[in-house]
Write a protein that holds these residues in place. Structure first.
Motif, PDB file in Angstrom:
ATOM      1  N   ALA B   4      55.324  26.641 100.802  1.00 11.95           N
ATOM      2  CA  ALA B   4      55.965  25.511 100.824  1.00 11.95           C
ATOM      3  C   ALA B   4      55.233  24.670  99.679  1.00 11.95           C
ATOM      4  N   PHE B 234      70.060  23.431 101.138  1.00  8.31           N
ATOM      5  CA  PHE B 234      70.193  21.901 101.166  1.00  8.31           C
ATOM      6  C   PHE B 234      68.688  21.089 101.773  1.00  8.31           C
ATOM      7  N   SER B 235      67.767  22.020 101.663  1.00  6.19           N
ATOM      8  CA  SER B 235      66.440  21.497 102.063  1.00  6.19           C
ATOM      9  C   SER B 235      65.300  22.349 101.733  1.00  6.19           C
ATOM     10  N   ALA B 237      63.258  23.839 103.544  1.00 11.33           N
ATOM     11  CA  ALA B 237      62.998  24.884 104.562  1.00 11.33           C
ATOM     12  C   ALA B 237      64.016  26.134 104.170  1.00 11.33           C
ATOM     13  N   TYR B 238      65.030  25.716 103.565  1.00  6.02           N
ATOM     14  CA  TYR B 238      65.869  26.953 103.015  1.00  6.02           C
ATOM     15  C   TYR B 238      65.046  27.704 101.960  1.00  6.02           C
ATOM     16  N   ASN B 240      62.051  27.933 101.479  1.00  6.81           N
ATOM     17  CA  ASN B 240      60.840  28.455 102.382  1.00  6.81           C
ATOM     18  C   ASN B 240      61.148  29.879 102.782  1.00  6.81           C
ATOM     19  N   ALA B 241      62.425  29.779 103.159  1.00 10.14           N
ATOM     20  CA  ALA B 241      62.900  31.014 104.234  1.00 10.14           C
ATOM     21  C   ALA B 241      63.498  32.219 103.267  1.00 10.14           C
TER      22      ALA B 241
END
Lengths: 690, 314
Positions: B4, B234-235, B237-238, B240-241
């Motif tokens: 991140a 749309f974030s 976190a997406y 990062n994943a």
């Protein structure tokens, strides 16, 4: 990820999950929920243009389009690969031409688990506890990759990745019926869950191997003696019953546990009928193989996007056979019973660590133990023998990928190995990838790799039945018979080019290579296993992929290869096993390589859910390495087609009917052994999914 | 530095932050009077805390800020205030019908705001900074990031409150096509996903918790990766994943915009129309980009291209 952040992530995840079930779901949380790293370093494939070796990827689409039902056949789609069978159930896959029937210079891994089996250190393809449909994709490294995969990856590495545990949610049943006794049945079940995914396969596969040769091969006149051993002499059926299971438990955002196990019970028709009176050390009989494995892997995402994996596996591979026996014209109803049991345990720890945004290091260590025991019992000959040996080895390795500039990538790596027989190998590798433009990349690489002698080479069963090995099994001696044997060494240099031509929807992969083998192992005239063969291989390989449109694709592979060796010198010095099979052959190694080989795979999706694919395979004539002149392998041309129609029924049942015709034009060819005749054959597969 | 962090370094910094603050402090025609602002958070989760911290930092001293840490902490019997700023859907829904005090709803999806307006007293001044990005900006990202991929797949559930037709029209005007599919049943999600992936060149994730939730994201990413189809989220976190790109506004970025509206309110005593976020970030997963063989564009370059396209459109 720091521990306190893990707690925060987990609590936030649980909050989100609770909220998701609540009627008043707060939709703004969609934007702020945290996710685990799914596409981690170990999951991501290295792009071809950045790999330190030439690599061919066979994906599911190619597997389906090829129509093959046998895993080793897939490697006909790799430039420069030689695929053949000793018997219909005993495949061997080699690079740089044919070997004897045990190709020992190719490492094969399934999900990171080596299936390179002692005692002969060959690959027993028919006994894999997976079906071709369990495979997600295969990466084939052309050229040595010992720095990453260890000794015995001297010619290349086949790395099979099976489907994810969560790849399927539902059931499927597939039935195949065709000529040559082809009967396959498989059932699959898969379930995806919140923290646990799993899938399993239960399958039965059977066929009758090659066709019967009814006329002399290549229209060469044969003696009655040869006719008796060659014609109508095919007993090479195969029946496999297998089961495999894979589960992926991912209880939180940082840990993943991959659990796999599988079992295969395989029955192979082996041996050669011999209507001649005299010695027949290998008459028709069945060879039974029970093989199984258990693999446990723990992957943990650490902070700094680094990843730690700990993997343990156990494999077991037991074979046995019982056969009657003819010696000096006398029939011994026997039976001779022989068996080998192999067990292997390995544990490996690996850390993938980004040192910076442009530099990534992978390093680790592994420890392995192998046990092999074998025994033979022939009461009629008052012969009873047994052997067992344990070996263990460890290895440490490191590999660094440094993006010096956006255009320049340096791959360096090395592996150190030591085994209990005293062999120590250091296998370094360096490769430089240069993106001249984003679409055009060059690769220059050099590496050193070793092949450690197999147990059967070091403990050759010469002390048992001189020059006669009954049956199909190779039971090694209890004692070291060849104490001076050292590993074969390969020094490889290559230049690669990878070009993308987006305007033409085309990619081109080229490789020029020069490989030099020293200390090559061979069987001397004194029936001793010794070092001494030196050989050189050079050639060019190409893969061209073109997309006519989104529904039709073409892959063309081509290889041109030349070899030379000191075979003629050794033969002149009296080494009879290196004497060419025919007077027109000067170098036994050079003749064992098909100078040119090619494959073409075309696939097209038509309207009404119909898919069509066609493949063409070409291989120049060659003389298989350890076979006689009668087994000369003429030019091979083969065309396969597949037509499939998908359907969907009410109630959610989906299905497909597929027809595969192999060797469509019935250009019967023989391979490796003259009695291995491949005529046209076809089969139909019905698959239902729900 | 974790993934991140590494990606974050490439994020667009809220460069307008300073600029907007300057505008806020610019000498106005009216000397700003003391303004009493109450920030009502949905709860004490990190995103809301980050919002309120940045919000406070960007306000001048004459604006006094009170904070209700949870939506339920607010009641109309509290000391009167001039403006209520809500953070999150729960806070906005709690406050909306309970007071006629002017309200700025933030961190709220646009469709939720439309529902919220019905609850507000008719005379009450109300506005919002949406949490979602305009289709226009999202389409600009898709076209800038994937000029060679024109089939945009969107999978949504029956409960989705998205204007799919508007997205279809937007894409059509940019020579791209929408391949949209509504999931037929919860059990058919992955069959539907396979179908969408087989017909699309990019998968655009939408805020639809029936599909994109922590239970499914793993297999959605793995399935799209198997198809060699990049996912746009749309974030952060997406990304990062394993998503290739994501376009989003952080709570801090929304807070800067909210503080700007608040400053303006302190001067003019009026609220602007509800608006999409002004500041936004783009995250790129370089590792995934390399594997998918995509021509990698940096977040900075994409930002320039999007801003150019948006200026052109205005």
């Amino acid at each position: 990820m720091k521990p306190n952040r893990q707690v925060a992530v987990c609590s936030l995840l649980s909050l989100v999950m609770q909220s998701a079930n609540a009627a008043d779901y707060a939709s703004d949380l969609d934007y702020y929920q945290d996710f685990p790293v799914v596409l981690s370093a170990s999951r991501l494939r290295q792009p071809l243009s950045e790999a330190p070796n030439a690599m061919t990827v066979i994906d599911r689409k190619m597997i389906i389009a090829s129509g093959f039902r046998s895993i080793p056949d897939l490697f006909k789609l790799v430039p420069g690969m030689y695929v053949s069978y000793y018997k219909g159930s005993q495949a061997f896959v080699s690079y740089h031409g044919s070997t004897d029937q045990n190709a020992r210079r190719m490492q094969v891994m399934i999900d990171g688990r080596s299936v390179y089996m002692p005692p002969v250190s060959a690959i027993d393809w028919a006994t894999f506890p997976i079906t071709i449909d369990d495979i997600e994709h295969i990466e084939v490294i052309r050229g040595p990759a010992a720095a990453s995969y260890g000794a015995n990856s001297t010619q290349g590495v086949i790395s099979i990745t099976t489907r994810d545990a969560g790849e399927m949610d539902g059931r499927s049943v597939s039935v195949t019926h065709g000529s040559k006794g082809i009967n396959d049945v498989s059932a699959r079940f898969g379930k995806r869950g919140e923290t646990l995914d799993y899938r399993m396969t239960l399958a039965y596969s059977a066929d009758n191997g090659y066709d019967n040769l009814t006329t002399p091969p290549n229209n060469i006149p044969v003696t009655q003696f040869q006719a008796n051993t060659l014609l109508n002499n095919s007993n090479d059926s195969n029946q496999a019953r297998l089961f495999n299971f894979r589960a992926d438990y991912h209880p939180n955002g940082v840990d993943r546990f991959d659990v796999q196990f599988g079992f295969n019970h395989d029955m192979q028709g082996v041996g050669f009928n011999d209507r001649n009176t005299g010695n027949n050390t290998n008459p028709f009989h069945d060879l039974f193989v029970n093989s199984g494995f258990l693999q446990l892997e723990w992957l943990r995402q650490l902070e700094n996007a680094s990843e730690l994996s700990l993997c343990y596996f156990h494999i077991r591979h037991d074979k046995h056979e019982s056969l009657p026996y003819y010696l000096s014209g006398r029939f011994f109803p026997g039976p001779i019973s022989q068996s080998t049991q192999i067990g292997r345990d390995e544990i490996e720890i690996k850390h993938t660590l980004p040192l910076s945004a442009s530099n990534r290091l992978v390093y680790g260590a592994a420890y392995q133990t192998s046990q092999i025991s074998g025994k033979g019992d022939a009461q009629a000959l008052s012969l009873n023998y047994s052997s067992s040996s344990d070996t263990h080895e460890y290895r440490v390795f490191a590999h660094d990928e440094w993006r010096i500039t956006p255009k320049l990538l340096l791959n360096t790596g090395g592996m150190f190995e030591q085994d209990s027989t005293g062999h120590q190998n250091v296998s370094p590798r360096v490769a430089l990838n240069l993106h001249v433009t984003p679409q055009h990349a060059l690769r220059i690489g050099a590496s050193v790799a070793y092949r450690t002698p197999s147990i059967a080479e070091e403990k050759y069963p010469i002390d048992r039945l001189p020059r006669i090995l009954p049956g199909a099994l190779f039971v090694p001696s209890q004692n070291v018979t060849e104490p001076g044997l050292v590993p074969e060494k390969l020094v490889s240099r290559e230049i690669g080019y990878l070009g993308e031509f987006p305007d033409w929807a085309t990619t081109l992969d080229l490789r020029l290579f020069h490989d030099q083998v020293s200390n090559g192992i061979y069987l001397s005239s004194a029936n001793m296993i010794v070092n001494g063969v030196s050989s050189t291989y050079q050639g060019i390989e190409a893969t061209l992929k073109h997309s006519f449109n989104e529904n039709s694709n073409l892959t063309v592979n081509f290889a041109h290869e030349l070899a030379s060796s000191n075979g003629p010198v050794l033969a002149a010095a009296g080494q009879k096993y290196l004497k060419p099979a025919s007077p027109w052959i000067s170098d036994i190694l050079s003749a064992s390589i098909p100078r040119n080989s090619a494959s073409v795979l075309y696939s097209q999706h038509l309207t009404h859910d119909v898919a069509f694919s066609a493949a063409y395979y070409y291989q120049d004539a060659m003389q298989p390495f350890d076979r006689g002149a009668i087994d000369y392998q003429p030019i091979q041309r083969r065309t396969d087609v597949r037509v499939a129609k998908a359907f969907r029924q009410d109630g959610g049942v989906k299905g497909e009917v597929a027809l595969v015709l192999q060797n469509l034009f019935d250009k019967g060819y023989t391979e490796y052994i003259a009695s291995n005749l491949f005529n046209r054959r076809g089969y139909v597969t019905l698959t239902l999914k729900w | 530095m974790n993934l991140a962090g590494r990606i974050g370094r490439r994020l667009l910094q809220p460069v307008l932050l300073g600029l907007l603050c300057l505008i806020g402090f610019a000498p106005g025609s009216h000397a700003a009077e003391d303004l009493r602002v109450l920030v009502v958070l949905s709860d004490s989760k990190t995103p809301y805390q980050n919002f309120v911290n940045t919000f406070k930092q960007n306000l001048p001293a004459n604006i006094r800020v009170g904070i209700a840490e949870r939506a339920e902490d607010y009641s109309s019997s509290r000391q009167p205030v001039d403006l209520i700023v809500t953070a999150g859907v729960a806070a906005a829904e709690w406050v909306a019908g309970r007071t006629a005090t002017p309200m700025l709803a933030t961190m709220i999806p646009s469709y939720k705001y439309a529902e919220l307006l019905a609850k507000r007293p008719s005379s009450a001044k109300t506005t919002a900074i949406y949490l979602d990005q305009s289709w226009a900006r999202q389409v600009d990202l898709l076209r800038a990031a994937f000029p060679e991929r024109s089939k945009i797949g969107v999978l949504y559930s029956p409960t989705t409150r998205l204007d799919i037709n508007e997205l279809r029209k937007r894409l059509a005007t940019h020579e791209a096509a929408l391949i949209a599919k509504q999931t037929t049943s919860p059990g058919s999600l992955f069959d539907d996903l396979e179908d969408i992936l087989s017909r699309s060149e990019v998968l655009l994730a939408v805020p639809d918790s029936d599909i994109y939730n922590s239970n499914n994201i793993r297999n959605i990413l793995l399935t799209s990766y198997r198809h060699d189809i990049p996912l746009v989220g749309f974030s952060q976190a997406y990304v990062n994943a394993g998503a290739l790109y994501a376009l989003f506004s952080t709570p801090e970025q929304l807070a800067v915009q909210a503080s700007n509206i608040t400053i303006s309110f302190s001067q003019m005593r009026s609220l602007p129309d509800a608006q999409f976020p002004v500041l936004y970030s783009i995250a790129v997963n370089q590792e995934v980009a390399r594997t998918l063989g995509s021509a990698i564009k940096s977040a900075d370059l994409l930002r320039q291209q999007i801003d150019k396209l948006q200026r052109k459109a205005q």
